[in-house]
Design a protein around this motif. Structure first.
Motif, mmCIF file in Angstrom:
data_model
loop_
_atom_site.group_PDB
_atom_site.id
_atom_site.type_symbol
_atom_site.label_atom_id
_atom_site.label_comp_id
_atom_site.label_asym_id
_atom_site.label_seq_id
_atom_site.Cartn_x
_atom_site.Cartn_y
_atom_site.Cartn_z
ATOM 1 N N LEU A 1 0.827 -1.199 0.000
ATOM 2 C CA LEU A 1 0.000 0.000 0.000
ATOM 3 C C LEU A 1 0.864 1.253 0.000
ATOM 4 N N ASP A 2 1.845 1.282 0.907
ATOM 5 C CA ASP A 2 2.738 2.432 1.030
ATOM 6 C C ASP A 2 4.187 1.990 0.813
ATOM 7 N N GLY A 3 5.119 2.793 1.293
ATOM 8 C CA GLY A 3 6.525 2.509 1.039
ATOM 9 C C GLY A 3 6.927 2.801 -0.388
ATOM 10 N N ARG B 1 -5.728 5.511 -5.086
ATOM 11 C CA ARG B 1 -5.998 6.411 -3.961
ATOM 12 C C ARG B 1 -5.834 7.881 -4.349
ATOM 13 N N PRO B 2 -6.703 8.750 -3.849
ATOM 14 C CA PRO B 2 -6.489 10.184 -4.028
ATOM 15 C C PRO B 2 -5.275 10.637 -3.196
ATOM 16 N N LEU B 3 -4.434 11.451 -3.805
ATOM 17 C CA LEU B 3 -3.263 12.002 -3.127
ATOM 18 C C LEU B 3 -3.369 13.522 -3.162
ATOM 19 N N TRP B 4 -3.321 14.142 -2.000
ATOM 20 C CA TRP B 4 -3.367 15.605 -1.928
ATOM 21 C C TRP B 4 -1.947 16.133 -2.105
ATOM 22 N N ASP C 1 -5.162 19.318 7.829
ATOM 23 C CA ASP C 1 -6.267 19.095 8.766
ATOM 24 C C ASP C 1 -7.638 19.170 8.107
ATOM 25 N N GLN C 2 -7.745 19.937 7.005
ATOM 26 C CA GLN C 2 -9.042 20.082 6.347
ATOM 27 C C GLN C 2 -9.286 19.039 5.258
ATOM 28 N N LEU C 3 -8.317 18.141 5.067
ATOM 29 C CA LEU C 3 -8.464 17.118 4.027
ATOM 30 C C LEU C 3 -8.187 15.719 4.582
ATOM 31 N N VAL C 4 -8.764 15.437 5.731
ATOM 32 C CA VAL C 4 -8.615 14.127 6.361
ATOM 33 C C VAL C 4 -9.750 13.224 5.898
ATOM 34 N N ALA C 5 -9.405 12.134 5.249
ATOM 35 C CA ALA C 5 -10.401 11.164 4.793
ATOM 36 C C ALA C 5 -9.714 9.812 4.658
ATOM 37 N N PRO C 6 -10.430 8.737 4.901
ATOM 38 C CA PRO C 6 -9.805 7.405 4.828
ATOM 39 C C PRO C 6 -9.366 7.062 3.418
ATOM 40 N N GLY C 7 -8.238 6.361 3.338
ATOM 41 C CA GLY C 7 -7.761 5.899 2.042
ATOM 42 C C GLY C 7 -7.148 6.978 1.184
ATOM 43 N N THR C 8 -6.635 8.044 1.809
ATOM 44 C CA THR C 8 -5.990 9.117 1.056
ATOM 45 C C THR C 8 -4.499 9.184 1.398
#
Length: 370
Positions: free
Chosen positions: A102-104, A263-266, A283-290
């Motif tokens: 998922l990451d790394g 996954r969406p990436l900000w 802090d204003q863009l906290v959502a699961p799977g991002t």
């Protein structure tokens, strides 16, 4: 360990660092960020590499060897940048294994001068995938019209992709469709879909910069009251689109075949306006799977005084749409905004790439004469 960063990770946000350099790698700084600040990924771009090459002596040894070999500047740049990406991928391999892929991840961008050439972008993506030769790399392909078929082609070949420079909701929808199409082609070719991964980098702060400039020009109190909210509203509506697209029958069929969601990436999450809170786009863009990829200054700010308060995206869809509607009523042409941002984004990366080429060219000539 920062409680804010732990909480952010606990909410399902993967924290990535928007920076890489040979100095950061050789000093063990990246390992420490993984251990101490919840960092589970790294992104790079031409601007980051140009900055890294212009400072210190970390690249001197490799540049000297390249100069002795008589390597041309284009090959030298690729040798230098892929070296850093391989090293970064090796540092993050433990995260990759622990999270099941998922990451790394570490991202490297195709030559931005190819952004409007589908065939060359696809060929470059394949070459970078081969050169880095790590399962936890992402090849960054821009979300230009010409980039969309390249996204599909790369995914179809089993190449994991970070789609970059996304500004508009319409284009984001096409990016997701390009991902689906690539997966469908990969499935038809008998590829293992569990090994293919993607993120879609939706840019945030640059939207506010461009729209705020237009609101200031309008000059009315009503227009000024809309300042510095469009970036977050636009991103929240992007997440809404993500939820809709990944609830479709088309996606379910791919998921059943083992595919991973894109996954969406900000991206562009460092504030440009010093009057804004420096953790605004976290802090204003906290959502699961991002994923939130942060410059180090933003990462440090979030660690020090961030205040993630749970999901700040999905409860605010109506407010986000209302804000975008208000911008339209105020005379802000959204389609023109995102067009300008894409054009400027490509141009800025092209300029940084030229700066990188010029820097390496100068270093090669200097070392060749030493």
């Amino acid at each position: 360990m920062s409680e804010a960063l732990k909480k952010l990770s606990g909410e399902g946000v993967s924290i990535w660092l928007d920076d890489i350099s040979r100095e950061r790698l050789r000093t063990g700084n990246l390992e420490r960020l993984v251990e101490d600040k919840e960092v589970v990924g790294v992104t790079s771009n031409p601007t980051i590499f140009a900055k890294a090459l212009s400072k210190g002596d970390a690249y001197d040894g490799q540049v000297r060897d390249l100069a002795v070999r008589g390597v041309d500047v284009e090959e030298a740049v690729r040798a230098i940048t892929t070296y850093d990406i391989r090293w970064g991928a090796d540092v993050l391999r433990g995260v990759y294994d622990r999270t099941g892929g998922l990451d790394g991840r570490v991202s490297i961008e195709v030559d931005p001068r190819l952004a409007h050439d589908t065939e060359k972008t696809t060929a470059e993506a394949k070459a970078l995938w081969w050169m880095v030769d790590r399962p936890n790399v992402y090849i960054k392909i821009p979300a230009t019209e010409a980039g969309l078929p390249s996204i599909t082609a790369a995914i179809a070949e089993g190449i994991s992709v970070n789609v970059t420079l996304i500004f508009s909701l319409e284009r984001y929808g096409k990016v997701i469709d390009a991902y689906f199409e690539g997966l469908e082609q990969a499935r038809a070719a008998g590829r293992d879909l569990t090994r293919i991964s993607s993120v879609a980098s939706f840019f945030v702060s640059r939207v506010d910069t461009e729209i705020d400039k237009r609101l200031d020009k309008a000059g009315s109190d009503a227009a000024k009251a809309l300042r510095s909210k469009a970036g977050v509203a636009n991103a929240r509506l992007a997440y809404k689109l993500y939820e809709e697209k990944f609830a479709s029958d088309r996606w379910q069929a791919l998921k059943d075949a083992g595919a991973r969601p894109q996954r969406p990436l900000w991206a562009s999450t460092g504030v440009k306006d010093p009057n804004l809170p420096d953790t605004l786009y976290v802090d204003q863009l906290v959502a699961p799977g991002t994923v939130n990829t942060m410059p180090e200054a933003t990462l440090d700010a979030e660690a020090d005084h961030g205040n993630p308060t749970g999901d700040t995206v999905t409860p605010n869809y109506a407010d986000a749409q209302a804000h975008m509607d208000a911008l339209k009523d105020a005379g802000v042409d959204y389609d023109d905004v995102v067009r300008v941002l894409e054009e400027e984004g490509v141009e800025k990366f092209e300029q940084s790439w030229k700066e990188l080429l010029d820097t390496v060219d100068g270093e090669l000539k200097s070392k060749a004469g030493a």
